[in-house]
Design a protein around this motif. Structure first.
Motif, PDB file in Angstrom:
ATOM      1  N   THR A 116      89.233 -72.766   0.163  1.00 42.37           N
ATOM      2  CA  THR A 116      89.360 -74.101   0.759  1.00 42.37           C
ATOM      3  C   THR A 116      88.850 -74.095   2.190  1.00 42.37           C
ATOM      4  N   GLY A 117      89.210 -73.081   2.953  1.00 44.81           N
ATOM      5  CA  GLY A 117      88.771 -73.022   4.341  1.00 44.81           C
ATOM      6  C   GLY A 117      89.151 -71.725   5.008  1.00 44.81           C
ATOM      7  N   ALA A 118      88.563 -71.479   6.177  1.00 43.42           N
ATOM      8  CA  ALA A 118      88.782 -70.245   6.930  1.00 43.42           C
ATOM      9  C   ALA A 118      89.422 -70.537   8.268  1.00 43.42           C
ATOM     10  N   VAL A 119      90.321 -69.642   8.676  1.00 38.46           N
ATOM     11  CA  VAL A 119      90.915 -69.677  10.014  1.00 38.46           C
ATOM     12  C   VAL A 119      90.372 -68.475  10.779  1.00 38.46           C
ATOM     13  N   ILE A 120      89.806 -68.724  11.943  1.00 38.35           N
ATOM     14  CA  ILE A 120      89.218 -67.661  12.754  1.00 38.35           C
ATOM     15  C   ILE A 120      90.200 -67.271  13.869  1.00 38.35           C
ATOM     16  N   VAL A 121      90.507 -65.968  13.939  1.00 35.80           N
ATOM     17  CA  VAL A 121      91.393 -65.457  14.984  1.00 35.80           C
ATOM     18  C   VAL A 121      90.551 -64.710  16.011  1.00 35.80           C
ATOM     19  N   THR A 122      90.761 -65.026  17.276  1.00 42.54           N
ATOM     20  CA  THR A 122      90.031 -64.356  18.345  1.00 42.54           C
ATOM     21  C   THR A 122      90.944 -64.193  19.549  1.00 42.54           C
ATOM     22  N   THR A 123      90.495 -63.412  20.490  1.00 46.30           N
ATOM     23  CA  THR A 123      91.145 -63.365  21.801  1.00 46.30           C
ATOM     24  C   THR A 123      90.211 -64.060  22.797  1.00 46.30           C
TER      25      THR A 123
END
Length: 407
Positions: free
Chosen positions: A284-291
């Motif tokens: 369905t969709g992507a969640v991007i994790v970053t600092t």
């Protein structure tokens, strides 16, 4: 350990010992068979075994003779009970004027013990100069939604060390706390951490009708390669095709219950596992994790670009480790910089789902198997807010579900 060469429904019966012996034999033959000073195993892009039949997807060098390779592999694997080898071959396009040096066309299916295939009467130099026809990779639009899973969310990062797995487990628990039925699939094949973070690292999944039964972890339906390993220090030293095969088996051969969300914890980077998922699992969709750190943002951009190219919507960005508050003096400092998450979200026109603090309490909770949302500590509201922001927009990306599908 469970066999991760993909199994298909078959009338052939094998004992676990026979399965392990044949799978090991196949791996060894592919490793020891060399072309152009490289092991054939490095040219395998897909591998399936169904009893005494083996199917290989191969990307071969231009000067290869697929018929000879198939015949030789048949001779090597026949003593191990492999009777038929199917080969789907892809060769690079020939250089100009090099058509006459191409190997003969590869038959789609050949018994491994058959003699040399008869040449086609229609073969001519013009046909030989053309590159081989290859099947286009599946796209997200062509994939059928899982009949028991409403939304599949992948949590990804361009690089390791940004707190992606910690964010994944807390988002899953936050979605559950909002009244949803939630599952977690740990797709970080080389560094699985979900079993430890959920406090079920000693629990093994059961098998029922040749399917995994997900482990129940605080109400979540969870499955991880880490749950199948003998111990915490057992390395997963697999080449790409076997690792991607493991991911697909964990997804396809698991009896997932009815779920509103399946949250997938992705490995860092943009390699084989990410591409396989994009081509074979309806996301369905992507969640991007970053600092906020500049280097982390560069890698997060690569992750977003990959999802854009594979037609997976990016639901938003989570900025982790945004601020640190000293436990002694209460001084707040942006250790990894400021504004990085906001900048990348604005650049790609996606929401900034939330900003998380750099806090030892978050780390301590997952280390003991009780993530912040489960412990309902001072950091839980951050994750509940992120989950709320995900739910606010996800329905517009939902894939149509075929409730009549049976598999």
């Amino acid at each position: 350990m469970f066999n991760f060469i993909k199994k298909r429904a078959s009338s052939k019966s094998e004992s676990p010992q026979q399965q392990a012996a044949r799978d090991s034999a196949v791996d060894q033959v592919l490793l020891n068979y060399h072309l152009s000073n490289s092991s054939l195993a490095t040219m395998v892009t897909g591998l399936e075994r169904d009893g005494d039949e083996l199917t290989l997807d191969l990307r071969l060098p231009q000067d290869s003779d697929p018929e000879t390779i198939q015949q030789e592999l048949g001779n090597l694997l026949h003593p191990h009970g492999i009777r038929v080898i199917h080969m789907n071959v892809r060769l690079p396009a020939p250089a100009k004027g090099a058509g006459s040096s191409l190997p003969k066309a590869m038959p789609k299916t050949t018994n491994a013990m058959e003699k040399q295939a008869k040449p086609s009467a229609n073969t001519n130099s013009s046909n030989q100069s053309e590159p081989p026809i290859t099947k286009a990779a599946p796209t997200q639009a062509s994939l059928t939604a899982h009949p028991r899973i409403r939304h599949i969310i992948v949590v990804a990062s361009g690089k390791g060390g940004v707190g992606k797995s910690t964010t994944t487990v807390n988002i899953a628990l936050a979605l559950q706390k909002s009244g949803n039925r939630v599952g977690v699939l740990d797709a970080d094949i080389y560094g699985p951490s979900m079993p430890t973070m959920l406090g079920v690292d000693k629990v093994k999944p059961e098998l029922e009708n040749e399917q995994f039964v997900p482990i129940e972890a605080h109400g979540l339906a969870m499955l991880s390669i880490g749950s199948l390993l003998d111990s915490d220090n057992t390395p997963v030293a697999w080449r790409g095709p076997k690792a991607t095969g493991a991911l697909m088996q964990l997804y396809n051969q698991t009896n997932w219950p009815q779920l509103d969300y399946l949250v997938i914890d992705m490995p860092p980077g943009t390699g084989d596992i990410q591409l396989t998922l994009a081509q074979r699992i309806p996301v369905t969709g992507a969640v991007i994790v970053t600092t906020p750190q500049h280097i982390a943002l560069l890698d997060a951009q690569k992750g977003i670009e990959m999802f854009n190219k594979t037609n997976i919507p990016v639901l938003g960005v989570v900025e982790n480790m945004a601020l640190h508050t000293c436990s002694n003096c209460n001084h707040t400092e942006a250790i990894f910089g400021t504004g990085g998450g906001e900048k990348i979200a604005e650049q790609y026109h996606v929401p900034l789902l939330g900003q998380l603090p750099l806090a030892s309490g978050i780390r301590a909770q997952v280390d003991k198997g009780e993530p912040s949302v489960l412990a309902d500590d001072e950091f839980a509201p951050y994750y509940l807010s992120i989950a709320k922001n995900i739910e606010a927009n996800i329905n517009k990306f939902a894939k149509p579900v075929d409730d009549k599908r049976i598999f």
